[in-house]
Scaffold this motif. Structure first.
Motif, PDB file in Angstrom:
ATOM      1  N   SER A  18       0.800  -1.224   0.000  1.00  0.00           N
ATOM      2  CA  SER A  18       0.000   0.000   0.000  1.00  0.00           C
ATOM      3  C   SER A  18       0.838   1.282   0.000  1.00  0.00           C
ATOM      4  O   SER A  18       0.306   2.345  -0.289  1.00  0.00           O
ATOM      5  CB  SER A  18      -0.939   0.015   1.205  1.00  0.00           C
ATOM      6  OG  SER A  18      -0.187   0.051   2.396  1.00  0.00           O
ATOM      7  N   ASP A  19       2.135   1.200   0.276  1.00  0.00           N
ATOM      8  CA  ASP A  19       2.895   2.443   0.385  1.00  0.00           C
ATOM      9  C   ASP A  19       4.277   2.404  -0.274  1.00  0.00           C
ATOM     10  O   ASP A  19       5.150   3.161   0.096  1.00  0.00           O
ATOM     11  CB  ASP A  19       3.016   2.847   1.855  1.00  0.00           C
ATOM     12  CG  ASP A  19       3.754   1.810   2.693  1.00  0.00           C
ATOM     13  OD1 ASP A  19       4.109   0.740   2.159  1.00  0.00           O
ATOM     14  OD2 ASP A  19       3.964   2.077   3.887  1.00  0.00           O
ATOM     15  N   HIS A  20       4.459   1.526  -1.252  1.00  0.00           N
ATOM     16  CA  HIS A  20       5.726   1.475  -1.983  1.00  0.00           C
ATOM     17  C   HIS A  20       5.469   1.649  -3.469  1.00  0.00           C
ATOM     18  O   HIS A  20       4.486   1.134  -4.004  1.00  0.00           O
ATOM     19  CB  HIS A  20       6.441   0.145  -1.725  1.00  0.00           C
ATOM     20  CG  HIS A  20       7.069   0.076  -0.372  1.00  0.00           C
ATOM     21  ND1 HIS A  20       6.335  -0.011   0.789  1.00  0.00           N
ATOM     22  CD2 HIS A  20       8.358   0.108   0.016  1.00  0.00           C
ATOM     23  CE1 HIS A  20       7.139  -0.038   1.825  1.00  0.00           C
ATOM     24  NE2 HIS A  20       8.376   0.045   1.388  1.00  0.00           N
ATOM     25  N   ALA A  21       6.361   2.341  -4.154  1.00  0.00           N
ATOM     26  CA  ALA A  21       6.199   2.603  -5.578  1.00  0.00           C
ATOM     27  C   ALA A  21       6.473   1.363  -6.429  1.00  0.00           C
ATOM     28  O   ALA A  21       5.896   1.192  -7.490  1.00  0.00           O
ATOM     29  CB  ALA A  21       7.124   3.739  -6.007  1.00  0.00           C
ATOM     30  N   SER A  22       7.365   0.506  -5.960  1.00  0.00           N
ATOM     31  CA  SER A  22       7.707  -0.714  -6.689  1.00  0.00           C
ATOM     32  C   SER A  22       7.767  -1.879  -5.721  1.00  0.00           C
ATOM     33  O   SER A  22       8.250  -1.728  -4.589  1.00  0.00           O
ATOM     34  CB  SER A  22       9.060  -0.585  -7.389  1.00  0.00           C
ATOM     35  OG  SER A  22       9.003   0.409  -8.380  1.00  0.00           O
ATOM     36  N   VAL A  23       7.299  -3.023  -6.173  1.00  0.00           N
ATOM     37  CA  VAL A  23       7.308  -4.232  -5.346  1.00  0.00           C
ATOM     38  C   VAL A  23       7.905  -5.364  -6.175  1.00  0.00           C
ATOM     39  O   VAL A  23       7.436  -5.657  -7.273  1.00  0.00           O
ATOM     40  CB  VAL A  23       5.884  -4.608  -4.880  1.00  0.00           C
ATOM     41  CG1 VAL A  23       5.912  -5.892  -4.069  1.00  0.00           C
ATOM     42  CG2 VAL A  23       5.263  -3.479  -4.069  1.00  0.00           C
ATOM     43  N   LEU A  24       8.958  -5.988  -5.645  1.00  0.00           N
ATOM     44  CA  LEU A  24       9.612  -7.123  -6.282  1.00  0.00           C
ATOM     45  C   LEU A  24       9.310  -8.363  -5.448  1.00  0.00           C
ATOM     46  O   LEU A  24       9.528  -8.363  -4.244  1.00  0.00           O
ATOM     47  CB  LEU A  24      11.121  -6.901  -6.348  1.00  0.00           C
ATOM     48  CG  LEU A  24      11.581  -5.607  -7.020  1.00  0.00           C
ATOM     49  CD1 LEU A  24      13.095  -5.460  -6.898  1.00  0.00           C
ATOM     50  CD2 LEU A  24      11.158  -5.576  -8.471  1.00  0.00           C
ATOM     51  N   VAL A  25       8.802  -9.407  -6.096  1.00  0.00           N
ATOM     52  CA  VAL A  25       8.427 -10.619  -5.364  1.00  0.00           C
ATOM     53  C   VAL A  25       9.130 -11.823  -5.966  1.00  0.00           C
ATOM     54  O   VAL A  25       8.978 -12.118  -7.147  1.00  0.00           O
ATOM     55  CB  VAL A  25       6.894 -10.839  -5.397  1.00  0.00           C
ATOM     56  CG1 VAL A  25       6.539 -12.179  -4.779  1.00  0.00           C
ATOM     57  CG2 VAL A  25       6.180  -9.714  -4.673  1.00  0.00           C
ATOM     58  N   SER A  26       9.874 -12.521  -5.125  1.00  0.00           N
ATOM     59  CA  SER A  26      10.481 -13.791  -5.490  1.00  0.00           C
ATOM     60  C   SER A  26       9.696 -14.881  -4.785  1.00  0.00           C
ATOM     61  O   SER A  26       9.732 -14.992  -3.561  1.00  0.00           O
ATOM     62  CB  SER A  26      11.946 -13.811  -5.044  1.00  0.00           C
ATOM     63  OG  SER A  26      12.513 -15.064  -5.318  1.00  0.00           O
ATOM     64  N   ASP A  27       8.966 -15.673  -5.554  1.00  0.00           N
ATOM     65  CA  ASP A  27       8.117 -16.720  -4.994  1.00  0.00           C
ATOM     66  C   ASP A  27       8.841 -18.054  -5.092  1.00  0.00           C
ATOM     67  O   ASP A  27       8.977 -18.612  -6.172  1.00  0.00           O
ATOM     68  CB  ASP A  27       6.797 -16.751  -5.771  1.00  0.00           C
ATOM     69  CG  ASP A  27       5.872 -17.866  -5.328  1.00  0.00           C
ATOM     70  OD1 ASP A  27       6.155 -18.522  -4.307  1.00  0.00           O
ATOM     71  OD2 ASP A  27       4.859 -18.075  -6.013  1.00  0.00           O
ATOM     72  N   GLY A  28       9.298 -18.558  -3.966  1.00  0.00           N
ATOM     73  CA  GLY A  28      10.033 -19.826  -3.932  1.00  0.00           C
ATOM     74  C   GLY A  28       9.160 -21.032  -3.702  1.00  0.00           C
ATOM     75  O   GLY A  28       9.666 -22.110  -3.412  1.00  0.00           O
ATOM     76  N   GLY A  29       7.846 -20.879  -3.839  1.00  0.00           N
ATOM     77  CA  GLY A  29       6.939 -21.996  -3.607  1.00  0.00           C
ATOM     78  C   GLY A  29       6.947 -22.998  -4.747  1.00  0.00           C
ATOM     79  O   GLY A  29       7.453 -22.748  -5.832  1.00  0.00           O
ATOM     80  N   ALA A  30       6.359 -24.148  -4.474  1.00  0.00           N
ATOM     81  CA  ALA A  30       6.311 -25.234  -5.452  1.00  0.00           C
ATOM     82  C   ALA A  30       5.534 -24.810  -6.694  1.00  0.00           C
ATOM     83  O   ALA A  30       4.587 -24.046  -6.621  1.00  0.00           O
ATOM     84  CB  ALA A  30       5.657 -26.464  -4.829  1.00  0.00           C
ATOM     85  N   VAL A  31       5.953 -25.334  -7.818  1.00  0.00           N
ATOM     86  CA  VAL A  31       5.271 -25.101  -9.083  1.00  0.00           C
ATOM     87  C   VAL A  31       4.097 -26.062  -9.156  1.00  0.00           C
ATOM     88  O   VAL A  31       4.251 -27.256  -8.912  1.00  0.00           O
ATOM     89  CB  VAL A  31       6.232 -25.342 -10.268  1.00  0.00           C
ATOM     90  CG1 VAL A  31       5.516 -25.190 -11.590  1.00  0.00           C
ATOM     91  CG2 VAL A  31       7.420 -24.404 -10.166  1.00  0.00           C
ATOM     92  N   ALA A  32       2.899 -25.546  -9.472  1.00  0.00           N
ATOM     93  CA  ALA A  32       1.713 -26.397  -9.569  1.00  0.00           C
ATOM     94  C   ALA A  32       1.889 -27.377 -10.722  1.00  0.00           C
ATOM     95  O   ALA A  32       2.231 -26.991 -11.828  1.00  0.00           O
ATOM     96  CB  ALA A  32       0.473 -25.542  -9.796  1.00  0.00           C
ATOM     97  N   GLN A  33       1.673 -28.654 -10.421  1.00  0.00           N
ATOM     98  CA  GLN A  33       1.827 -29.686 -11.433  1.00  0.00           C
ATOM     99  C   GLN A  33       0.655 -30.643 -11.343  1.00  0.00           C
ATOM    100  O   GLN A  33       0.208 -30.972 -10.246  1.00  0.00           O
ATOM    101  CB  GLN A  33       3.121 -30.468 -11.217  1.00  0.00           C
ATOM    102  CG  GLN A  33       4.357 -29.629 -11.300  1.00  0.00           C
ATOM    103  CD  GLN A  33       5.604 -30.425 -10.946  1.00  0.00           C
ATOM    104  OE1 GLN A  33       5.577 -31.631 -10.854  1.00  0.00           O
ATOM    105  NE2 GLN A  33       6.698 -29.729 -10.732  1.00  0.00           N
ATOM    106  N   GLY A  34       0.185 -31.095 -12.481  1.00  0.00           N
ATOM    107  CA  GLY A  34      -0.853 -32.112 -12.493  1.00  0.00           C
ATOM    108  C   GLY A  34      -0.219 -33.457 -12.195  1.00  0.00           C
ATOM    109  O   GLY A  34       0.709 -33.869 -12.873  1.00  0.00           O
ATOM    110  N   ARG A  35      -0.691 -34.106 -11.154  1.00  0.00           N
ATOM    111  CA  ARG A  35      -0.156 -35.418 -10.793  1.00  0.00           C
ATOM    112  C   ARG A  35      -1.313 -36.348 -10.459  1.00  0.00           C
ATOM    113  O   ARG A  35      -2.353 -35.884 -10.013  1.00  0.00           O
ATOM    114  CB  ARG A  35       0.762 -35.311  -9.568  1.00  0.00           C
ATOM    115  CG  ARG A  35       2.026 -34.549  -9.847  1.00  0.00           C
ATOM    116  CD  ARG A  35       2.941 -34.612  -8.659  1.00  0.00           C
ATOM    117  NE  ARG A  35       4.171 -33.890  -8.982  1.00  0.00           N
ATOM    118  CZ  ARG A  35       5.131 -33.664  -8.128  1.00  0.00           C
ATOM    119  NH1 ARG A  35       5.025 -34.071  -6.891  1.00  0.00           N
ATOM    120  NH2 ARG A  35       6.217 -33.016  -8.489  1.00  0.00           N
ATOM    121  N   PRO A  36      -1.121 -37.651 -10.624  1.00  0.00           N
ATOM    122  CA  PRO A  36      -2.173 -38.579 -10.237  1.00  0.00           C
ATOM    123  C   PRO A  36      -2.484 -38.445  -8.750  1.00  0.00           C
ATOM    124  O   PRO A  36      -1.615 -38.072  -7.948  1.00  0.00           O
ATOM    125  CB  PRO A  36      -1.583 -39.958 -10.533  1.00  0.00           C
ATOM    126  CG  PRO A  36      -0.326 -39.724 -11.288  1.00  0.00           C
ATOM    127  CD  PRO A  36       0.055 -38.289 -11.147  1.00  0.00           C
TER     128      PRO A  36
END
Length: 187
Positions: free
Chosen positions: A35-53
């Motif tokens: 809400s109060d920064h001109a630029s926001v950089l986000v590094s998302d280290g979460g798992a990549v969604a994958q279709g699996r059985p």
């Protein structure tokens, strides 16, 4: 300790108290800055969604938990991407699933995208591959989404040159997608 508090009650409360990582609520760290920064950089280290059985009942329950807990993250990313597109905030996002221009062949990128994200220890080679990929993905995202953010362009110098080729990535990550019940030892 409050005056007149029963020590047995206090000990009972402390025995049941559970702490969790802040990522349970805001894994991207957006809440304090959007809400109060001109630029926001986000590094998302979460798992990549994958279709699996579906697999076992436990695997299905684990997947259901992952889907439901990811709703807040998805909503935050959608808001941020909309804010970027509308010019309300500058910046970029990148993730484990991002690709960097000219980075690696598809097979090596696929190995990076499958890396576990379960708080288990990484080997030194896994760490090096992930750090290198993060540098290159960040540079590509910034140039693609907000090239004017940097006042002067300087080519990225990604770390860990020894793990920069596809064969080394594949060798380093050949077991990195496996989640083990008791974890592994880092080397």
């Amino acid at each position: 300790r409050e005056l007149g508090e029963d020590p047995a009650v206090r000990e009972g409360i402390l025995a049941r108290l559970q702490l969790v990582d802040g990522g349970v609520y805001d894994n991207l760290g957006l809440e304090p800055v959007w809400s109060d920064h001109a630029s926001v950089l986000v590094s998302d280290g979460g798992a990549v969604a994958q279709g699996r059985p579906a697999g076992s009942t436990v695997a299905r329950m684990w997947r259901l938990l992952a889907i439901t807990s990811g709703g807040g993250k998805t909503t935050r990313l959608r808001w941020l991407h909309a804010a970027h597109a509308a010019g309300l905030v500058g910046g970029a996002t990148w993730s484990l699933g991002s690709t960097a221009a000219g980075d690696l062949p598809e097979q090596a990128l696929a190995a990076i995208h499958r890396v576990r994200t379960d708080l288990d220890a990484f080997t030194a080679e896994e760490q090096a591959v992930l750090e290198r990929h993060g540098y290159l993905a960040a540079e590509a995202a910034l140039h693609r989404h907000d090239p004017g953010l940097a006042h002067r362009y300087a080519p990225a110098r990604a770390p860990h040159d020894p793990v920069g080729d596809a064969a080394t990535v594949l060798r380093s990550l050949q077991r990195s997608d496996r989640v083990t019940p008791l974890g592994r030892r880092s080397s």
